[in-house]
Design an enzyme around this catalytic site. Structure first.
Site, PDB file in Angstrom:
ATOM      1  CG  ASN A   1     -15.056  10.827 -18.377  1.00 47.34           C
ATOM      2  OD1 ASN A   1     -15.914  11.456 -17.736  1.00 47.34           O
ATOM      3  ND2 ASN A   1     -14.758  11.105 -19.641  1.00 47.34           N
ATOM      4  CD1 TRP A   2     -17.987   7.182 -13.444  1.00 41.97           C
ATOM      5  CD2 TRP A   2     -19.567   7.992 -12.085  1.00 41.97           C
ATOM      6  NE1 TRP A   2     -17.935   6.477 -12.263  1.00 41.97           N
ATOM      7  CE2 TRP A   2     -18.892   6.955 -11.413  1.00 41.97           C
ATOM      8  CE3 TRP A   2     -20.605   8.664 -11.426  1.00 41.97           C
ATOM      9  CZ2 TRP A   2     -19.222   6.572 -10.108  1.00 41.97           C
ATOM     10  CZ3 TRP A   2     -20.927   8.290 -10.122  1.00 41.97           C
ATOM     11  CH2 TRP A   2     -20.248   7.247  -9.476  1.00 41.97           C
ATOM     12  CE  LYS A   3     -16.974   9.381 -21.931  1.00 37.30           C
ATOM     13  NZ  LYS A   3     -16.826   9.100 -23.348  1.00 37.30           N
TER      14      LYS A   3
ATOM     15  CG  HIS B   1     -13.329  13.973 -22.715  1.00 40.98           C
ATOM     16  ND1 HIS B   1     -14.204  13.760 -23.742  1.00 40.98           N
ATOM     17  CD2 HIS B   1     -13.001  12.749 -22.230  1.00 40.98           C
ATOM     18  CE1 HIS B   1     -14.408  12.455 -23.872  1.00 40.98           C
ATOM     19  NE2 HIS B   1     -13.687  11.821 -22.956  1.00 40.98           N
TER      20      HIS B   1
ATOM     21  CD  GLU C   1     -17.495  12.393 -24.683  1.00 40.53           C
ATOM     22  OE1 GLU C   1     -17.742  12.669 -23.494  1.00 40.53           O
ATOM     23  OE2 GLU C   1     -17.325  11.222 -25.084  1.00 40.53           O
TER      24      GLU C   1
ATOM     25  CD  GLU D   1     -10.061   9.594 -23.329  1.00 39.49           C
ATOM     26  OE1 GLU D   1     -10.399   8.631 -22.643  1.00 39.49           O
ATOM     27  OE2 GLU D   1     -10.764  10.603 -23.467  1.00 39.49           O
TER      28      GLU D   1
ATOM     29  N   GLY E   1     -16.151   5.401 -27.065  1.00 43.68           N
ATOM     30  CA  GLY E   1     -17.544   4.975 -27.062  1.00 43.68           C
ATOM     31  C   GLY E   1     -17.969   4.216 -28.306  1.00 43.68           C
TER      32      GLY E   1
ATOM     33  CB  SER F   1     -13.527   1.198 -26.896  1.00 41.53           C
ATOM     34  OG  SER F   1     -14.523   2.017 -27.492  1.00 41.53           O
TER      35      SER F   1
ATOM     36  N   GLY G   1     -14.380   5.243 -19.916  1.00 39.10           N
ATOM     37  CA  GLY G   1     -15.703   5.859 -19.956  1.00 39.10           C
ATOM     38  C   GLY G   1     -16.773   4.835 -19.639  1.00 39.10           C
ATOM     39  N   GLY G   2     -17.393   4.280 -20.681  1.00 38.60           N
ATOM     40  CA  GLY G   2     -18.532   3.376 -20.512  1.00 38.60           C
ATOM     41  C   GLY G   2     -18.305   2.277 -19.478  1.00 38.60           C
TER      42      GLY G   2
HETATM   43  P1  PGA Z   1     -15.092   5.052 -23.520  1.00 37.16           P
HETATM   44  O1  PGA Z   1     -14.760   6.579 -23.154  1.00 37.16           O
HETATM   45  O2  PGA Z   1     -14.272   4.191 -22.581  1.00 37.16           O
HETATM   46  O3  PGA Z   1     -16.561   4.919 -23.301  1.00 37.16           O
HETATM   47  O4  PGA Z   1     -14.683   4.856 -24.939  1.00 37.16           O
HETATM   48  C1  PGA Z   1     -13.471   6.979 -22.780  1.00 37.16           C
HETATM   49  C2  PGA Z   1     -13.469   8.466 -22.500  1.00 37.16           C
HETATM   50  O5  PGA Z   1     -14.092   9.211 -23.260  1.00 37.16           O
HETATM   51  O6  PGA Z   1     -12.840   8.942 -21.523  1.00 37.16           O
END
Ligand code: PGA
Length: 254
Positions: free
Chosen positions: A9-11, A95, A97, A167, A173, A211, A232-233
């Site tokens: 997930n590049w966000k 998600h 966010e 999640e 993050g 993470s 994500g990251g």
């Molecule tokens: P993260 O994000 O790996 O940066 O913690 C995961 C996500 O929000 O899908």
């Protein structure tokens, strides 16, 4: 039998440069048979055509969000039908966010799940508790109610196109990951809820996110009810992401 999946997930990150460097590197790893499962990339929607092209058919591609409506006067929104029409296989929905910054309620998440399924997409539904909810001992009940709300009207033949991503909000993050044991316990609980709402629970992939890095992925993915990860990251680094993809175990699950 359920599938093992690693999804990136590049966000709201990425560039044409990332598309043309990272995506071929991940595709090459998949093409060479090093990855015991499917790899999905969720770039920002504008990069979907570029990612599809660079993926050369080796990766599946999805959007990070879809509209709760099918079509019409909703300036700025993107529909599930459009995602399918432009070659996406997946839609990420719910998600944390989106829930936190865009006010998406369980009811809105359910409408988006319906749009994605009606458009023929695989829907990856995100659920997870906050730290306060975990500390209060409510993690399992919060997640259970999110799963029930999002997936209440999935029909029998649609379950093959549903993936759940657990999640924990406090792990996204932050560098804090749930222990493999805690994550496994929640995944087993999610699978129970899926069974209770009529899903073929052993056939639904349940991914862990929050993470996940190359060094903690193997322990998480080795757990019986963890079928892969939503990253994500670490999905923004080809080396790190490929290494996470390679840590999917090759044995059967489900
Ligand atoms: P993260 O994000 O790996 O940066 O913690 C995961 C996500 O929000 O899908």
């Amino acid at each position: 039998m359920r599938r093992r999946i690693v999804a990136g997930n590049w966000k709201m990150n990425g560039s044409m440069d990332l598309v043309t460097t990272l995506v071929p590197a991940v595709s090459a790893a998949v093409a060479s048979g090093e990855v015991a499962g499917s790899v999905v990339i969720f770039p920002p929607a504008l990069y979907v055509p570029g990612v599809l092209k660079a993926a050369g058919g080796e990766l599946e591609v999805g959007v990070q969000n879809v509209s709760q409506w099918r079509a019409g006067a909703y300036t700025g929104d993107l529909s599930a039908v459009m995602a399918a029409d432009t070659g996406c296989h997946y839609a990420l929905v719910g998600h944390s966010e989106r829930r936190q910054y865009f006010g998406e309620t369980d009811a809105v998440v359910a409408l988006k799940v319906r749009q994605a399924l009606d458009a023929g997409l695989v829907v990856m539904v995100c659920v997870g508790e906050t730290l306060a909810q975990r500390d209060a001992g409510d993690a399992e009940s919060v997640v259970a109610s999110q799963v029930r709300a999002a997936l209440a009207d999935v029909t029998q033949d649609e379950w093959a196109r549903v993936v759940v991503a657990y999640e924990p909000v406090w792990a996204i993050g932050t560098g804090k990951t749930a222990t493999a044991e805690d994550a496994q316990a929640m995944h087993a609980s999610i699978r129970q809820v899926l069974g209770a709402i009529g899903a073929p629970a052993d056939d639904v992939s349940v991914l862990y996110g929050g993470s996940v890095k190359a060094d903690n992925a193997p322990a998480l993915f080795a757990e019986a009810d963890i079928d892969g990860g939503l990253i994500g990251g670490a999905s923004l680094s080809a080396e790190e992401f490929v290494s996470i993809c390679r840590s999917l175990p090759a044995d059967d699950n489900g």
